[in-house]
Design a protein around this motif. Structure first.
Motif, PDB file in Angstrom:
ATOM      1  N   LEU A  12      49.073  56.338 -21.442  1.00 38.98           N
ATOM      2  CA  LEU A  12      48.399  56.215 -22.730  1.00 38.98           C
ATOM      3  C   LEU A  12      47.354  57.317 -22.895  1.00 38.98           C
ATOM      4  O   LEU A  12      47.206  57.898 -23.967  1.00 38.98           O
ATOM      5  CB  LEU A  12      47.713  54.845 -22.833  1.00 38.98           C
ATOM      6  CG  LEU A  12      48.669  53.706 -23.093  1.00 38.98           C
ATOM      7  CD1 LEU A  12      47.987  52.386 -22.835  1.00 38.98           C
ATOM      8  CD2 LEU A  12      49.187  53.766 -24.520  1.00 38.98           C
ATOM      9  N   TYR A  13      46.665  57.603 -21.806  1.00 41.08           N
ATOM     10  CA  TYR A  13      45.613  58.594 -21.897  1.00 41.08           C
ATOM     11  C   TYR A  13      46.201  59.986 -22.149  1.00 41.08           C
ATOM     12  O   TYR A  13      45.654  60.785 -22.904  1.00 41.08           O
ATOM     13  CB  TYR A  13      44.769  58.574 -20.620  1.00 41.08           C
ATOM     14  CG  TYR A  13      43.400  59.162 -20.838  1.00 41.08           C
ATOM     15  CD1 TYR A  13      42.506  58.545 -21.712  1.00 41.08           C
ATOM     16  CD2 TYR A  13      43.025  60.333 -20.218  1.00 41.08           C
ATOM     17  CE1 TYR A  13      41.263  59.092 -21.952  1.00 41.08           C
ATOM     18  CE2 TYR A  13      41.771  60.887 -20.452  1.00 41.08           C
ATOM     19  CZ  TYR A  13      40.895  60.269 -21.315  1.00 41.08           C
ATOM     20  OH  TYR A  13      39.673  60.811 -21.546  1.00 41.08           O
ATOM     21  N   ALA A  14      47.347  60.253 -21.517  1.00 47.77           N
ATOM     22  CA  ALA A  14      48.002  61.544 -21.699  1.00 47.77           C
ATOM     23  C   ALA A  14      48.435  61.724 -23.160  1.00 47.77           C
ATOM     24  O   ALA A  14      48.245  62.790 -23.767  1.00 47.77           O
ATOM     25  CB  ALA A  14      49.197  61.652 -20.762  1.00 47.77           C
ATOM     26  N   MET A  15      48.966  60.669 -23.733  1.00 45.87           N
ATOM     27  CA  MET A  15      49.398  60.744 -25.138  1.00 45.87           C
ATOM     28  C   MET A  15      48.200  60.991 -26.045  1.00 45.87           C
ATOM     29  O   MET A  15      48.265  61.761 -27.004  1.00 45.87           O
ATOM     30  CB  MET A  15      50.098  59.440 -25.554  1.00 45.87           C
ATOM     31  CG  MET A  15      51.375  59.137 -24.797  1.00 45.87           C
ATOM     32  SD  MET A  15      52.584  60.471 -24.797  1.00 45.87           S
ATOM     33  CE  MET A  15      52.452  61.044 -23.123  1.00 45.87           C
ATOM     34  N   GLU A  16      47.109  60.346 -25.703  1.00 40.31           N
ATOM     35  CA  GLU A  16      45.874  60.507 -26.451  1.00 40.31           C
ATOM     36  C   GLU A  16      45.404  61.976 -26.403  1.00 40.31           C
ATOM     37  O   GLU A  16      45.010  62.553 -27.418  1.00 40.31           O
ATOM     38  CB  GLU A  16      44.832  59.570 -25.815  1.00 40.31           C
ATOM     39  CG  GLU A  16      43.402  59.776 -26.229  1.00 40.31           C
ATOM     40  CD  GLU A  16      43.101  59.155 -27.574  1.00 40.31           C
ATOM     41  OE1 GLU A  16      43.733  58.137 -27.877  1.00 40.31           O
ATOM     42  OE2 GLU A  16      42.240  59.701 -28.297  1.00 40.31           O
ATOM     43  N   LEU A  17      45.505  62.566 -25.213  1.00 41.41           N
ATOM     44  CA  LEU A  17      45.073  63.957 -25.073  1.00 41.41           C
ATOM     45  C   LEU A  17      45.987  64.892 -25.871  1.00 41.41           C
ATOM     46  O   LEU A  17      45.519  65.876 -26.455  1.00 41.41           O
ATOM     47  CB  LEU A  17      45.056  64.361 -23.591  1.00 41.41           C
ATOM     48  CG  LEU A  17      43.880  63.814 -22.778  1.00 41.41           C
ATOM     49  CD1 LEU A  17      43.996  64.256 -21.330  1.00 41.41           C
ATOM     50  CD2 LEU A  17      42.546  64.284 -23.358  1.00 41.41           C
ATOM     51  N   LEU A  18      47.270  64.593 -25.870  1.00 41.22           N
ATOM     52  CA  LEU A  18      48.194  65.418 -26.661  1.00 41.22           C
ATOM     53  C   LEU A  18      47.789  65.397 -28.132  1.00 41.22           C
ATOM     54  O   LEU A  18      47.771  66.411 -28.824  1.00 41.22           O
ATOM     55  CB  LEU A  18      49.627  64.898 -26.530  1.00 41.22           C
ATOM     56  CG  LEU A  18      50.441  65.347 -25.319  1.00 41.22           C
ATOM     57  CD1 LEU A  18      51.881  64.905 -25.489  1.00 41.22           C
ATOM     58  CD2 LEU A  18      50.372  66.861 -25.156  1.00 41.22           C
TER      59      LEU A  18
END
Lengths: 364, 560, 370
Positions: free
Chosen positions: C135-141
């Protein structure tokens, strides 16, 4: 070391063990109880989170959004509320952990192309699931009515545990913890009991050497511990549907070393204590507690402060947790596990050396 | 066989034994005698190569115990204190284990084990688990385990402890038999009669040797110092002796007072003693201990005012039985003890003495029958009865983390005493038990066994009970303190208390008015010592142990 | 009940308690060091997750994207891998928990709107960490897209706009939960172990028999054994408040109410301790029982994960655990500012459990010793 004497000692220990059905039963039942209890109780997955809805809009669009929440496995729609006050109260009492508040004019805003703000309230008191539940809810809302376009296409693949079930994570770690709970305790108690009753002085007043004495304890308790781990692994993987991807042989070989470690720790504990009570306390303090908290069984080691990361390396359970997960979930081979396995091996040797040395110093 | 040169062993700062020079010859029966904590066990473990000496040298069978310990351990037998058997192994399996450790061939094993089991009378119990054997049988089995490799030297630590007189006698018979075959036997004991059986005895006191010689030669040191006065009122005579005359180790028996001359110089004829009717008596090894204890003894004041038992009451047991599961620990016991009586319950471990006492003071539910104290049944009216009884358990149960004063204040409050009543009760009990020299701020954990014993007694008489139960009150206490303790107990009885005492030192029963002999839950004889001697057709001077053995052999009492 | 006897007993217990350095040290340790240590050490947050990066583009955009990841708190760059294959072996050996592969031509594709793909490989063994990291990776994208808009980005269509608000713990840190949970655990351990040990110790020393031959009654004995633990457990709340403040955990509810409920909880924990003492002969048995009994109780009571996410059988079982109610109480009082109106049922349950345990222990005691 005379083999005949070692066999005599093993035979005696084995007979004593078999004639103590309570201890033997405890050895068999307690690990299973721990396995099932933790396998089920420690659930970090976001599933059926109790949620409530306060729908001020009451339009097809708001109902559609609510529907999308109810359709996932993540959320369990418990109640719809008539007022914000009611919802807050339910949240405070812990009746719901997440709430969706659809404001008036939600539908109209969407039709007009204006931003349609939608509130999600999350109960943050259980952080293990709050963050995830909030993020899932956020993703559902932002993909409403249709997925948001993106300039980058993420391709996400989750390896080793694609269904992301926490039991797959917990169970292989439990192998390490359970084995730390019982064999050291049993071994330590068996030796300290001989100290308490004075039978140990009978053995040391005979030609038997302390190496033979240690071997006489090691073999029967090693066998019990090995049996224990085989049982726990078999039942754990089958019952909880944990895939066993790696080599069973490699696992058993590593487990053998770990079994020796646990028995050696028991030996060491018994060498430095003289009553069953202190042996028990020490065994629990040096084995069970740290292997539970600091081995990475539940809490990943890399999130700990550096000092505690180093501390966690003191406990063999840390290595075996890594080995166990590596082999069971990742199908890792000896090449990628060489480091933890050799560290574990070294660890065992050192503990054995210290324990035998301490026991060799004349007892009584 | 054994050669110790200035041997000593230190634990931390404390020397357990020191300056031991000892040579033991082949074929000797050698005794090491001393009280608890004298260093007997440490000395034996030095000889058995279980401990390395901190200083000096130990040579056993010509081998150095430090450098050649395995050469020593493979040639000796060492039987430690307590019951060092594997309870979950059978008799035969225990023997086989011991043989296996010493690499005996199968044939040797079969031969010897059968012979040993026959000798110990354990043949028929071969397949029984060791944990299910009686104390005497366990001790005999432990001895067999140490004889299976036919050692030249046998080292035994307190072989008679916790064993019934019959088994003790058999145990010694076995030892004598082996000694005749040339085996050297070294035995530690706190039983003086066991010491008398040895060729030579080493007396050990607080880690220091105070003499090594033949028992009769040792006794010479106190010969002529021990006196006896036959009297109808021994308590009064004892009081006079302790106040007017420097007598030591006063023993108050029902019909006489026995004591030692108090000064350290050789006693000459003393007209004052003659005027009291004192005659010299035979000295025992115990007297020798009293003689040597003088310089180490704690200050001990003569007792003060005796408690005032307002309403004396008798103890009555009416066909009392106590069963645990299927096991009958107390089997239809009936007895009556009137105020002023000192009653001893004797018997080996497991005979039911402690259970009977616990039943009489309401700690143990009675399965059938009834026990009454001053006419009130113990079971129904427990609370009102409790105010009238005192109880001192085997372990001198005190709070080790509390001080003397705190322990006494607590027990006073437990009996509902407050303010000045509590203060005066504590004052009187301290005077009575001679605890005045002990500072009230002393923690119990820092006190010696003998002082604890007196404090435990003080706590149990604070409320001036009509009935006092003492369970093994003298175990682990040196002879001098034991003598004093019995003196005090007799005085309490003369004040009108009923006192019931259990003890496994059979000879201590001589202090008591009445003696109950117990065996496997049953009271097999009850009466004064002369009465019991008559009942069992024993001689007039026979020891209590002999009387006990004779009682066991009487018809109707199955041999064990 | 006799006042004299009770006062005598209480005084004795107090002196013994104060002299028992070991127990005092244990209490202090549990309420301070253990609580602080565990709060620092044990966390469910994704922090410093080791990441391997395979940058096959080596453009300005790819570097910017990678920096965005590696400079965040959640991820930490373990190393650059030469090939996806190499990165995968790191994933297998556990050296990294995530692999990020930026394909060649990413920068160009991003600005020409040809939907470049970024590959993420997660080690899913720890499902919770993996889910959070994903989830955090998607947020960063998404943040990358906002900060460095694609030159050819189209108009944003009308969408629902989520506004997420986390109540009671707005920063979503684990520390608030962990420190409260540890305080509850400390209360449970002290409440059970201290009275159990002090009663069993009397049994081992034989002083319990000495007490039983005196006119002291069982009620008096139980009261005297309960009082010191209760008092100390309640007083220990004050130092623990300091620790709670250290971790910036707010106290939203009433402290007085919290004290009262804590006392009630301690009472039921003490009841459990007395029960353990009643059924065990030796200190060893008591500690074994306490250990292997307390251990499951702790994890069944929501000290780690919420009770709701357990199977229903375990949920039902947890109804008998006083700790379960206390976890509700401590979280509600501190974080939610709950009052008597919300917590009366928990209080009632604690009272019922405590009373039940005391009655049961008294029965067992009476049965065993007259």
């Amino acid at each position: 070391m005379k083999p005949a004497r070692v066999i005599t000692l093993i035979g005696k220990e084995g007979r004593e063990l078999i004639r103590d059905p309570i201890t033997l039963g405890l050895c068999a039942v307690m690990p299973l109880i721990m396995l099932f209890l933790f396998g089920y109780a420690v659930n970090l997955d976001v599933e059926n989170v109790a949620m409530g809805v306060y729908d001020e809009d009451r339009t097809p669009a708001s109902r559609d959004l609510t529907e999308r929440f109810a359709a996932t496995d993540y959320f369990d729609l418990r109640r719809t509320f008539g007022s914000l006050g009611e919802l807050e109260k339910a949240m405070q009492q812990g009746e719901i952990r997440l709430a969706l508040i659809v404001p008036r004019n939600f539908h109209r805003h969407l039709l007009e192309g204006a931003p349609a703000p939608t509130q999600i309230l999350v109960d943050g008191s259980y952080p293990a699931i709050a963050a995830l539940a909030g993020a899932y809810a956020e993703a559902i809302v932002s993909a409403f009515p249709r997925p948001r376009p993106s300039a980058i296409q993420p391709q996400v693949r989750v390896w080793y545990n694609p269904s992301m079930r926490s039991s797959h994570y917990i169970v292989p770690g439990l192998f390490a913890v359970i084995l730390m709970a019982f064999p050291p305790l049993l071994t330590a108690l068996a030796i300290v009991r001989e100290k308490e009753t004075g039978t140990i002085s009978q053995i040391f007043a005979s030609p038997a050497t302390s190496a033979e004495f240690v071997a006489g304890k090691l073999v029967p308790y090693g066998v019990v511990a090995f049996f224990e781990i085989v049982m726990v692994v078999a039942i754990g993987t089958l019952w909880f549907d944990v895939p066993f991807r790696g080599s069973v042989l490699l696992f058993l070989a590593a487990a053998m070393i770990y079994v020796l470690t646990t028995v050696a720790i028991g030996l060491l504990v018994s060498a430095v204590t003289s009553t069953q009570l202190s042996a028990m306390l020490l065994a629990l303090v040096v084995t069970l507690m740290p292997s539970f908290l600091f081995s990475g069984f539940l809490f990943p080691v890399f999130t700990m402060p550096l000092a505690l990361q180093i501390y966690s390396q003191l406990f063999p359970a840390t290595y075996f947790t890594e080995i166990s997960r590596g082999i069971v979930l990742k199908g890792a081979g000896i090449d990628s596990l060489a480091l933890p396995v050799s560290l574990l091996f070294l660890y065992t040797l050192v503990i054995f050396a210290i324990a035998t040395r301490r026991l060799r110093q004349k007892v009584a | 066989m054994i050669d110790l040169r200035r041997a000593g062993r230190r634990y931390g700062e404390h020397w357990a034994v020191r300056d031991i020079d000892l040579t033991i010859q082949r074929g000797e029966m050698f005794g090491i005698v001393g009280t608890d904590g004298a260093g007997k066990t440490t000395l034996l473990q030095l000889c058995a190569a279980l401990l390395d000496p901190t200083e000096g040298r130990c040579t056993v069978l010509g081998y150095d115990t430090v450098r050649e310990s395995k050469a020593v351990t493979s040639r000796i037998g060492y039987m430690s204190q307590g019951f060092t058997l594997y309870d979950r192994l059978s008799v035969a399996e225990n023997l086989r284990f011991s043989a296996g450790l010493r690499n005996l061939s199968a044939r040797e094993f079969t031969d010897r084990s059968q012979r040993l089991l026959d000798m110990a009378g354990l043949r028929e119990f071969e397949s029984r688990l060791a944990g299910k054997l009686s104390g005497g049988m366990r001790k005999k089995l432990a001895l067999c385990l140490n004889l299976i490799h036919e050692p030249d030297l046998l080292i035994l630590d307190e072989p008679g402890l916790g064993v019934d007189p019959l088994s003790r006698r058999e145990l010694w018979r076995m030892l004598e038999a082996f000694r005749e075959r040339g085996v050297t036997v070294v035995v530690a004991s706190s039983y003086m009669d066991e010491a008398e059986r040895c060729d030579r005895v080493l007396l050990l006191q607080m880690g220091h040797p105070i003499g090594t010689d033949r028992p009769e030669a040792l006794r010479l040191a106190v010969a002529g110092r021990v006196y006896e006065i036959v009297t109808n009122d021994p308590t009064r005579v004892a009081g006079e002796l302790s106040s007017r005359y420097s007598a030591q180790g006063i023993q108050v028996l029902p019909d006489r007072v026995r004591f030692q001359h108090g000064s350290t110089e050789a006693p000459g004829p003393d007209p004052r003693l003659d005027s009291m009717g004192a005659r010299t008596a035979d000295a025992t090894l115990e007297d020798l201990f009293v003689f040597h204890s003088n310089e180490h003894a704690e200050p001990f004041a003569a007792w003060g005012e005796l408690p005032n038992v307002e309403t004396p009451g008798a103890i009555e047991a009416d066909d009392v039985s106590v069963t645990f599961g299927g096991f009958r620990a107390v089997d239809h016991v009936s007895l009556v003890a009137e105020p002023g009586t000192l009653l001893a319950l004797l018997g080996p471990n497991g005979a039911g003495k402690t259970t009977l006492i616990r039943a009489l003071c309401g700690l143990q539910p009675i399965s059938s029958g009834e026990a009454r104290i001053a006419g009130t049944p113990v079971t129904t009216a427990a609370t009102s009865v409790r105010q009238r009884i005192g109880y001192m358990s085997q372990r001198f149960s005190l709070y080790p983390d509390l001080t003397v004063g705190e322990n006494m204040e607590f027990f006073a409050a437990a009996y509902g005493l407050t303010g000045s009543a509590s203060e005066s009760a504590i004052f009187r009990a301290r005077a009575l038990t001679g605890l005045e020299p002990v500072a009230p701020g002393t923690r119990v954990e820092a006190m010696s066994g003998a002082t604890r014993q007196r404090l435990a007694l003080a706590c149990s008489v604070l409320h001036e009970p009509a009935v006092l139960f003492l369970d093994e009150p003298t175990s682990g206490v040196d002879p001098l303190s034991r003598f004093r303790f019995w003196q005090l107990i007799r005085a309490l009885a003369s004040a009108g208390m009923v006192i019931v005492v259990t003890t496994h030192y059979l000879e201590e029963a001589r202090y008591c008015d009445r003696i109950g002999l117990m065996d496997r839950g049953r009271l097999i004889a009850l009466g004064s010592l002369p009465e019991l001697r008559r009942q069992t057709a024993s001689g007039d001077t026979d020891s209590v142990e002999t009387v006990f053995l004779n009682a066991l052999r009487r018809p109707g009492v199955a041999p064990s | 009940m006799s006042f004299v006897r009770l006062v005598g007993l209480l005084r004795k217990e107090a002196v013994q308690f104060l002299r028992d350095r070991l127990v005092l040290a244990l209490v202090l340790w549990l309420y301070t060091v253990e609580a602080v240590l565990c709060t620092y050490a044990l966390s469910f947050e994704v922090e410093n997750l080791p990441v391997a990066v395979v940058d096959q583009d080596r453009s300005l955009s790819s570097r910017k994207l990678i920096d965005l990841f590696t400079l965040s708190d959640a991820f930490e760059l373990a190393d650059h891998a030469a090939s996806p294959r190499e990165a995968a072996t790191w994933l297998e050996s556990g050296r990294v928990n995530m692999v990020m592969i930026v394909p060649g031509g990413f920068g160009r594709a991003y600005h020409t709107a040809t939907l470049p793909a970024i590959q993420f490989l997660f080690d899913g063994t720890n499902s919770n960490t993996a889910a959070n990291a994903r989830l955090y990776a998607m947020e960063l994208l998404r943040r990358f897209e906002l900060e460095h808009p694609s030159l050819s980005a189209g108009p944003v269509p009308h969408q629902a706009e989520p506004i997420i608000r986390t109540w009671y713990n707005p920063d979503q840190t684990t520390s608030a939960f962990m420190v409260l949970s540890m305080i509850a655990l400390a209360g449970m351990m002290v409440g059970v172990i201290h009275p159990a040990a002090s009663i069993v110790r009397e049994r081992e020393r034989g002083t319990i028999e000495q007490l039983l031959v005196t006119p002291i009654r069982l009620v008096e004995l139980f009261t005297a054994k309960t009082a010191p633990t209760l008092l100390m457990g309640t007083l220990a709340l004050f130092p623990s408040l300091l620790i709670v403040a250290w971790f910036d955990v707010p106290l939203r509810g009433s402290f007085a109410l919290f004290m009262v409920l804590t006392a009630l909880f301690l009472l039921s924990a003490i009841g459990l301790g007395v029960m353990i003492a009643a059924v065990s002969q030796t200190l060893q048995q008591a500690l074994l029982l306490a250990f292997f009994g307390l251990f499951p109780i702790m994890f069944l009571s929501g000290t780690l994960t919420p009770v709701e996410s357990m199977p229903s059988v375990l949920q039902t079982l947890s109804l008998a655990s006083p700790l379960r109610y206390y976890m509700d109480i401590i979280l509600s009082v501190f974080l939610k500012g709950a009052g008597w109106a919300e917590l009366w049922d928990e209080a009632l349950a604690l009272l019922a459990i405590g009373t039940g345990l005391f009655c049961l222990s008294a029965m067992v005691f009476k049965k065993r010793v007259t």
